[in-house]
Design a protein around this motif. Structure first.
Motif, mmCIF file in Angstrom:
data_model
loop_
_atom_site.group_PDB
_atom_site.id
_atom_site.type_symbol
_atom_site.label_atom_id
_atom_site.label_comp_id
_atom_site.label_asym_id
_atom_site.label_seq_id
_atom_site.Cartn_x
_atom_site.Cartn_y
_atom_site.Cartn_z
ATOM 1 N N HIS A 59 -16.022 -23.091 12.788
ATOM 2 C CA HIS A 59 -14.960 -22.279 13.373
ATOM 3 C C HIS A 59 -13.596 -22.694 12.808
ATOM 4 C CE1 HIS A 59 -13.429 -20.149 17.240
ATOM 5 N NE2 HIS A 59 -12.604 -19.981 16.226
ATOM 6 N N LYS A 150 -18.423 -11.706 15.045
ATOM 7 C CA LYS A 150 -17.543 -12.245 16.075
ATOM 8 C C LYS A 150 -16.938 -11.118 16.888
ATOM 9 C CE LYS A 150 -14.665 -15.373 17.931
ATOM 10 N NZ LYS A 150 -13.699 -16.098 17.086
ATOM 11 N N PHE A 152 -13.781 -10.670 19.720
ATOM 12 C CA PHE A 152 -12.681 -11.227 20.501
ATOM 13 C C PHE A 152 -12.576 -10.402 21.780
ATOM 14 C CE2 PHE A 152 -10.868 -14.277 17.606
ATOM 15 C CZ PHE A 152 -11.250 -13.842 16.346
ATOM 16 N N HIS A 183 -15.415 -14.794 21.492
ATOM 17 C CA HIS A 183 -14.259 -15.490 22.048
ATOM 18 C C HIS A 183 -14.132 -14.911 23.445
ATOM 19 C CE1 HIS A 183 -9.744 -16.637 21.993
ATOM 20 N NE2 HIS A 183 -10.051 -16.203 23.184
ATOM 21 N N HIS A 239 -15.654 -21.878 21.114
ATOM 22 C CA HIS A 239 -14.676 -22.684 21.860
ATOM 23 C C HIS A 239 -14.798 -22.584 23.381
ATOM 24 C CE1 HIS A 239 -12.413 -18.960 21.859
ATOM 25 N NE2 HIS A 239 -11.813 -19.126 20.708
ATOM 26 N N SER A 289 -5.758 -20.587 22.183
ATOM 27 C CA SER A 289 -6.558 -19.941 23.222
ATOM 28 C C SER A 289 -8.035 -20.148 22.960
ATOM 29 C CB SER A 289 -6.252 -18.441 23.242
ATOM 30 O OG SER A 289 -4.906 -18.262 23.634
ATOM 31 N N ASP A 316 -11.603 -24.788 15.344
ATOM 32 C CA ASP A 316 -10.764 -23.591 15.431
ATOM 33 C C ASP A 316 -9.446 -23.849 14.689
ATOM 34 O OD1 ASP A 316 -9.867 -21.317 18.168
ATOM 35 O OD2 ASP A 316 -9.942 -21.097 15.993
#
Ligand code: URQ
Ligand code: ZN
Ligand code: ZN
Length: 480
Positions: A59, A150, A152, A183, A239, A289, A316
């Motif tokens: 990441h 991915k 978000f 995420h 995360h 975040s 990240d």
């Protein structure tokens, strides 16, 4: 030039043993005693040292265009800094703008990444949906070795994917044998709470965690996991920062759902007091975040790693310097989100994980390298010390110490979230595809020597899941 690593202790995710390791042509050629090597072979004395698979950071965001600026770390400086810390591969992210053709974005990131010093791969973000996205996902899986997409769930009015997009994309992932990742933060709630904080006159970085409380992450994590469950597709949460999302993952896994969780070195070690620091630059430098959380969450995340409910560690790595963070001087919601870590992840995990007894050295290898290789389907090429594997190796001094500082780190950012921390566990030598890229404190990286790593679609998991889905294939009631 071949390399013989002599006298070390090989440490893999499942065993530790004394053996020499011989690398040539970028590959591990032999492991054992008294290996015959050519006269010009470079010999590295690994006595008292550990020979482990190079770290894989699943990441990172090198030179990411985000929130009106571009991350200050590029693919060359970032992969070099990673090598200095023992990491030999990154999985970065292609993040198309909404309505941007996915393949156009992919080609753009591939061009940026050509300068990498060590190997790299890409998760591709799905930030919008129409039939062309479904088609491009197929092209990426079948022709470009992308096996993860991915989503978000945060960043409303920017790259946020609504539930409908999640459902389309997760379903497409199952068809293709690709892993959906998320995420997990409820972007609508964040947006609402940001407005609420600003209306109260809370414009400083302390407003950032106040607008993203842990329930905002826990709700989204649970929602993504439930959607994946209904669609019978695996899911990987990036995360994971708090107890609530860890609980959602733990519940699902205990019920046999195929859910994976990633935790950042920063979230394991840093708490939310940083945002109440009176110095704006210091507090803003920590704006990322999900935010750093109250202390109790760090211990929960460590238990998640120890229990196997969290499988990978990452950073990240998304760098913004003080002048970039200053964009949010009067409004915290404008501070570019992101912090660094790619150089320090392994030392932090060793110092806080192995030295404290939370993790064994074998578990350290699993969570810093092997598990990512397995989950993203590049094991044993990556994440292993085995004959035929890529010669991506870190020669580790488990007793050595160093003090982390922005003054001495190789990351292209003017801040270090671990500033001043003395850690035990350092990379003495890092080898990338059989080349010594870091040795005794000196970087030898060459721009462009990193290679793109294709990650094949999953067959096993998904075929089994498709079979199971077929078992319960709903049938219409015959009312004739
Ligand atoms: O959300 C992410 O993972 C990217 C945009 C990096 N920034 C961050 O704050 N985590
Ligand atoms: Zn994120
Ligand atoms: Zn990220």
């Amino acid at each position: 030039m071949s390399i013989l690593i002599k006298g070390g202790t090989v440490v893999t995710a499942d065993q530790s043993y004394q053996a020499d390791v011989y690398c040539d042509k970028g590959i591990i050629q032999a492991i054992g005693e008294n290996i015959e090597v050519p006269s010009d072979c470079q010999v590295i004395d690994a006595k008292e040292l550990l020979v482990m698979p190079g770290g894989i950071d699943p990441h990172t965001h090198m030179q990411l265009p985000f929130m009106g600026t571009v991350a200050s770390e590029d693919f060359f400086t970032g992969t070099s800094a990673a090598a200095a810390g023992g990491t030999t591969m990154i999985i970065d992210f292609v993040i198309p703008n909404p309505q941007q053709p996915i393949m156009e974005a992919y080609n753009q990131w591939m061009e940026w990444a050509e300068k990498s010093a060590t190997d790299y791969s890409f998760h591709v973000a799905i930030t919008w949906w129409d039939d062309s996205v479904a088609k491009d996902m197929g092209t990426l899986v079948n022709e470009h070795g992308v096996n993860s997409f991915k989503h978000f769930m945060a960043y409303k009015n920017a790259i946020m994917a609504e539930d409908e997009t999640l459902i389309h994309s997760f379903s497409r992932c199952l068809e293709l044998g690709a892993m959906p990742t998320v995420h997990a933060e409820n972007g609508d709630l964040v947006y609402h709470l940001q407005k609420q904080m600003l209306a109260k006159g809370i414009t400083g970085p302390e407003g950032h965690p106040l607008s993203r409380p842990t329930e905002v992450e826990g709700e989204a994590a649970n929602r993504a996991i439930r959607i994946a469950q209904a669609l019978n597709v695996p899911i990987y949460a990036v995360h994971v920062s708090c107890e609530e999302s860890l609980q959602a993952i733990t519940r699902a896994r205990s019920e046999g759902q195929r859910v994976y969780g990633e935790v950042l070195a920063g979230h394991l070690e840093i708490d939310d007091s940083v945002y109440r620091n009176p110095d704006f630059e210091f507090a803003a430098a920590h704006v990322m975040s999900p935010p750093f959380r109250p202390k109790k969450h760090q211990e929960a995340l460590w238990r998640g790693l120890q229990s196997g409910n969290l499988q990978t560690t990452a950073t990240d790595h998304c760098c913004f310097c003080a002048d970039q963070k200053a964009a949010g001087k009067d409004d915290f919601s404008l501070i570019p989100n992101g912090t660094a870590g790619v150089e320090d992840r392994l030392s932090i995990l060793w110092d806080s994980g192995v030295v404290t007894g939370r993790l064994t050295p074998n578990e350290f290898v699993a969570v810093t390298s092997t598990n990512s290789a397995k989950i993203f389907n590049i094991y044993p090429q990556k994440g292993s010390i085995s004959v035929g594997a890529d010669a991506d190796i870190v020669i580790w001094d488990g007793k050595g110490k160093r003090t982390i500082s922005a003054k001495t780190h190789h990351q292209n950012i003017d801040f270090n979230i671990f500033e001043g921390r003395t850690v035990q566990g350092i990379a003495m030598h890092t080898i990338s595809r059989g080349k010594l890229v870091w040795t005794m404190g000196k970087l030898n990286t060459v721009k462009g020597s990193g290679q793109y790593v294709k990650r094949p679609a999953f067959s096993g998991d998904f075929d089994a899941m498709k079979k199971r889905a077929a078992l319960y294939e709903p049938k219409p009631v015959d009312r004739s």
